[in-house]
Design a protein around this motif. Structure first.
Motif: not given
Length: 259
Positions: A27-38, A42-44
């Motif tokens: 779950e932590y890895r999934a959440n980490d990937q989701a925040w990275r995508v978000i 936002l950067l783009i």
């Protein structure tokens, strides 16, 4: 046996703990990937917004000129109704300016000094009067009841001169004798009513009369006064405002000629 059960419980708890740890890690890895995508999204989005802002500010968009408005062929019809009320007019309120104090006004104080009235000549009830400029001296009766003065004549002739009515009359000189003839324009005619007698019409002329130091040209009626003691009657049109009459005296302002 007891150890067996305890061992099984321990193994079961250990497996459960290991399994729970793996699930939490996933779950932590999934959440980490989701925040990275978000974060990447936002950067783009921020990068694209900055680039579009640079393009907008760097090159201003061309100003579009509006198409000219064509006047309609016919005048537009205004809707019926009361006319719009005009905008209120702003007025400036007057600014009160304090006026400088006026100096005190000097008030003239009326003088209580006695005013000298013009000196009036005192005459008696009978005086001598000079008629005209020829030295004709006549005894005159001073009559404050008569409005107009009157003189007795011996002859009277009417004639015209330059279209005007004139009179030629003679006055008898009782002191020196003879007649003095005068010519005067006719001013008017008046009706004189005497006591217990009918009114008679008399002509009016202008004559110069001198009594004492008073000389006046006044209107006089021409009459037959041969029956009277005084051929000249001086009325109020000569006396008023200039003479005071003392009826108890005679010859105050004049002196009787020597006989």
């Amino acid at each position: 046996m007891r150890r067996f059960f305890l061992s099984m419980i321990y193994n079961l708890a250990h497996c459960t703990a290991v399994r729970y740890g793996e699930i939490r890690q996933r779950e932590y890895r999934a959440n980490d990937q989701a925040w990275r995508v978000i974060a990447a999204a936002l950067l783009i989005a921020s990068v694209s917004a900055c680039s579009s802002f640079k393009q907008t500010t760097g090159e201003p968009a061309p100003i579009q000129t509006p198409d000219p408005i064509q006047a309609p062929d016919s005048e537009p019809t205004l809707p019926a109704g009361p006319p719009p009320s005009p905008d209120p007019i702003e007025t400036e309120s007057p600014v009160s300016v304090q006026q400088p104090a006026k100096p005190p006004t000097e008030v003239a104080v009326a003088c209580e000094c006695p005013v000298e009235e013009p000196t009036r000549m005192i005459v008696g009830e009978v005086e001598y009067a000079l008629v005209g400029n020829r030295g004709l001296l006549k005894k005159a009766r001073i009559d404050t009841g008569a409005t107009t003065s009157s003189i007795g004549i011996a002859e009277l002739t009417h004639f015209e001169r330059d279209g005007d009515k004139w009179l030629r009359f003679s006055i008898n000189d009782r002191l020196e004798g003879g007649l003095h003839t005068f010519e005067r324009p006719l001013i008017r005619q008046v009706d004189i009513k005497q006591h217990n007698a009918e009114a008679n019409r008399r002509p009016v002329v202008s004559m110069k009369i001198t009594i004492g130091n008073i000389v006046q040209t006044i209107e006089m009626t021409l009459a037959d006064r041969e029956a009277f003691d005084f051929p000249l009657l001086i009325g109020r049109n000569f006396l008023e405002g200039k003479v005071i009459v003392d009826v108890s005296e005679r010859y105050i302002a004049t002196t009787a000629p020597e006989k």
